[in-house]
Design a protein around this motif. Structure first.
Motif, short mmCIF file in Angstrom:
data_model
loop_
_atom_site.label_atom_id
_atom_site.label_comp_id
_atom_site.label_asym_id
_atom_site.label_seq_id
_atom_site.Cartn_x
_atom_site.Cartn_y
_atom_site.Cartn_z
N ARG A 171 0.89 -1.17 0.05
CA ARG A 171 0.07 0.18 -0.24
C ARG A 171 0.87 1.36 -0.09
O ARG A 171 0.67 2.14 -0.62
N ILE A 172 1.91 1.17 0.84
CA ILE A 172 2.71 2.39 1.04
C ILE A 172 3.57 2.71 -0.68
O ILE A 172 3.62 3.78 -1.01
N LEU A 173 3.94 1.69 -1.33
CA LEU A 173 4.42 1.71 -2.68
C LEU A 173 3.56 2.33 -3.44
O LEU A 173 3.92 3.27 -4.36
N LEU A 174 2.28 1.92 -3.33
CA LEU A 174 1.19 2.52 -4.25
C LEU A 174 1.07 4.09 -4.10
O LEU A 174 0.94 4.94 -5.02
N HIS A 175 0.93 4.43 -2.62
CA HIS A 175 0.81 5.73 -2.38
C HIS A 175 2.08 6.65 -2.81
O HIS A 175 1.80 7.59 -3.61
N LEU A 176 3.18 6.14 -2.70
CA LEU A 176 4.37 6.80 -3.22
C LEU A 176 4.46 6.79 -4.64
O LEU A 176 4.79 7.94 -5.31
N LYS A 177 3.99 6.12 -5.57
CA LYS A 177 3.83 6.27 -6.92
C LYS A 177 2.79 7.27 -7.24
O LYS A 177 2.99 8.26 -8.21
N ALA A 178 1.78 7.46 -6.67
CA ALA A 178 0.71 8.63 -6.70
C ALA A 178 1.25 9.76 -6.58
O ALA A 178 0.94 10.88 -6.97
N PHE A 179 2.18 9.78 -5.36
CA PHE A 179 2.69 11.05 -4.86
C PHE A 179 3.72 11.54 -5.91
O PHE A 179 3.88 12.72 -6.34
N SER A 180 4.50 10.67 -6.40
CA SER A 180 5.89 10.97 -7.03
C SER A 180 5.82 10.81 -8.49
O SER A 180 6.42 11.51 -9.62
N GLY A 181 4.59 10.02 -8.98
CA GLY A 181 4.47 9.75 -10.53
C GLY A 181 5.58 8.46 -10.77
O GLY A 181 6.05 8.35 -12.03
N ILE A 182 6.46 8.28 -9.83
CA ILE A 182 7.46 6.96 -10.20
C ILE A 182 7.14 5.73 -9.52
O ILE A 182 6.54 5.70 -8.26
N GLU A 183 7.00 4.62 -10.37
CA GLU A 183 6.69 3.36 -9.91
C GLU A 183 8.16 2.83 -9.16
O GLU A 183 9.16 2.47 -9.84
N ALA A 184 8.09 2.39 -8.05
CA ALA A 184 9.17 1.75 -7.27
C ALA A 184 9.46 0.51 -7.91
O ALA A 184 8.69 -0.23 -7.99
N LYS A 185 10.85 0.30 -8.40
CA LYS A 185 11.17 -1.01 -8.90
C LYS A 185 12.32 -1.88 -7.85
O LYS A 185 13.31 -1.05 -7.61
N PRO A 186 12.16 -2.92 -7.67
CA PRO A 186 13.08 -3.71 -6.61
C PRO A 186 14.67 -3.41 -7.27
O PRO A 186 14.80 -3.50 -8.52
#
Length: 432
Positions: A69-84
């Motif tokens: 959920r935190i990663l989804l929220h970060l993507k919405a905030f930054s426009g960047i999808e976190a990748k491993p």
């Protein structure tokens, strides 16, 4: 700007047992710059959140601590999808987010493939508020102001900085005049990144002092903003007492010198606050010089050092001409200045345990004592080319150490019972 800790960050990234990392350090020592520089050079992209300024993100961890959920929220905030492994997630001023520190435990246990760095200037203070801390689930690194090596690199003298690391003192000594000039500049400028960057670009000592005073004002503002109201006056008393106490011949911190009748218990919280936010460092006396050094700490006797020698000089309001022209006006203060400098260089080496020693009679004192490679090494600090070492002789007669160091303005010289290391080389003398 070259920061040695970048290499430590690279090692963390490539460590198979890597956990979320907490980068500790006082305000304005360059944590944000370092994290972003690391991200730019070592990752495909990065997500940066500053919980002090990004108000909408302060509630990021309140719903739950599920990393997905935190990663989804970060993507919405930054426009960047976190990748491993290829995206660095940076949580700056994490202490400002409720349960922010606790979230690192869940990244460690359930999403270790994501690289996370958190930083904060007031992390120690946050822990006093009974925040759940992810013990054993995070790695740590400490960032300090630029040391003398980093300062040389910043002002365009990287080849001379690297020469110090070689230990080739025959070559180093041939450039002693240059090193001495840069050393005096460093005494005044110090290692706060904003100050060093300005000096490197403009060589303007007036602007250096202006920036230093702004930093000191910001620290004073933090006292009122973040500390409990009831201890703010005592924080200021402790902070303002450090300089005059270091300037004493006996640099041991004495509570009664803060104000008449002062007792330890009245100022312990104020001192803990300054320690927790990284503005001061405590060095304890040892009652016995033996391994392990920490086992012999006398917690009732200690010295306090400031975060940066340049800020110390700014508080003392020393004129730049006094330093650069070798004025004798501040002769009594010079010992405190140089001891602060030496401590600042040594404390950045995490392989050292640092203390000081005083005889039972208090007639002999070793300025700094370090545990290094299973050896206890006494270090006597001399501000000038004074080669007397009475206390060092007393210590050596009592403990017979394999290595004894005097650091001064004199050239490198190895004698039967001691080694003289030039002040400008002391930080590079101990290898990590």
């Amino acid at each position: 700007m070259k920061r040695a800790l970048l290499e430590n960050l690279k090692q963390w990234k490539n460590n198979a047992t890597r956990q979320p990392l907490i980068l500790r350090g006082a305000r304005q020592v360059g944590k944000t710059w370092l994290m972003k520089e690391f991200a730019k050079t070592e990752y495909e992209n990065f997500i940066y959140v500053n919980f002090e300024f990004d108000e909408d993100m302060k509630t990021l961890f309140e719903a739950d601590l599920n990393p997905e959920r935190i990663l989804l929220h970060l993507k919405a905030f930054s426009g960047i999808e976190a990748k491993p492994h290829t995206t660095l997630i940076i949580f700056d001023e994490i202490q400002e987010a409720n349960r922010g520190l606790t979230s690192l435990k869940y990244f460690s246990e359930n999403a270790l493939e994501y690289h996370v760095i958190a930083a904060g200037s007031l992390l120690g203070i946050t822990l006093h508020k009974h925040v759940s801390f992810p013990v054993g689930k995070v790695d740590f690194l400490d960032l300090y102001p630029l040391n003398f090596y980093e300062f040389l690199c910043a002002i365009g003298q990287e080849r001379f900085a690297e020469l110090l690391k070689t230990g080739d003192f025959q070559m180093i000594t041939s450039f002693r005049t240059k090193y001495m000039e840069w050393l005096r500049q460093y005494y005044y400028v110090g290692g706060m990144p904003a100050v060093v960057a300005s000096f490197a670009e403009k060589k303007d000592f007036v602007e250096v002092r202006t920036i230093q005073k702004k930093i000191l004002d910001a620290y004073e503002s933090d006292f009122s903003k973040h500390a409990p109201v009831e201890i703010v006056p005592r924080i200021r008393l402790v902070w303002n007492a450090i300089l005059p106490q270091l300037a004493k011949e006996n640099r041991k911190f004495i509570y009664a010198k803060i104000q008449k009748g002062a007792r330890a218990r009245e100022f312990e919280l104020a001192m803990a606050w300054l320690l927790d936010c990284g503005l001061i460092k405590q060095v304890f006396r040892v009652t016995k010089s033996d391994l392990p050094l920490k086992a012999y700490f006398d917690f009732s006797a200690f010295k306090l050092f400031m975060v940066d020698v340049g800020l110390m000089v700014a508080i003392a309001e020393l004129d730049v001409k006094t330093l650069l022209r070798r004025s004798e006006i501040f002769e009594e203060f010079k010992g405190a200045l140089v001891e602060q400098f030496v401590f600042q260089q040594l404390t950045q080496n995490d392989s050292l345990v640092i203390a000081y020693w005083a005889s039972d009679s208090l007639k002999a004192e070793i300025d700094l004592l370090v545990q290094y490679s299973n050896e206890i090494i006494p270090i006597e600090v001399k501000a000038a080319e004074n080669l007397q070492a009475k206390s060092l002789k007393t210590y050596c007669q009592k403990y017979n150490p394999k290595t004894a160091i005097r650091t001064s303005l004199s050239d490198y010289r190895k004698e039967t019972w001691l080694t003289n290391v030039p002040l400008y080389a002391i930080g590079s003398y101990f290898k990590k």
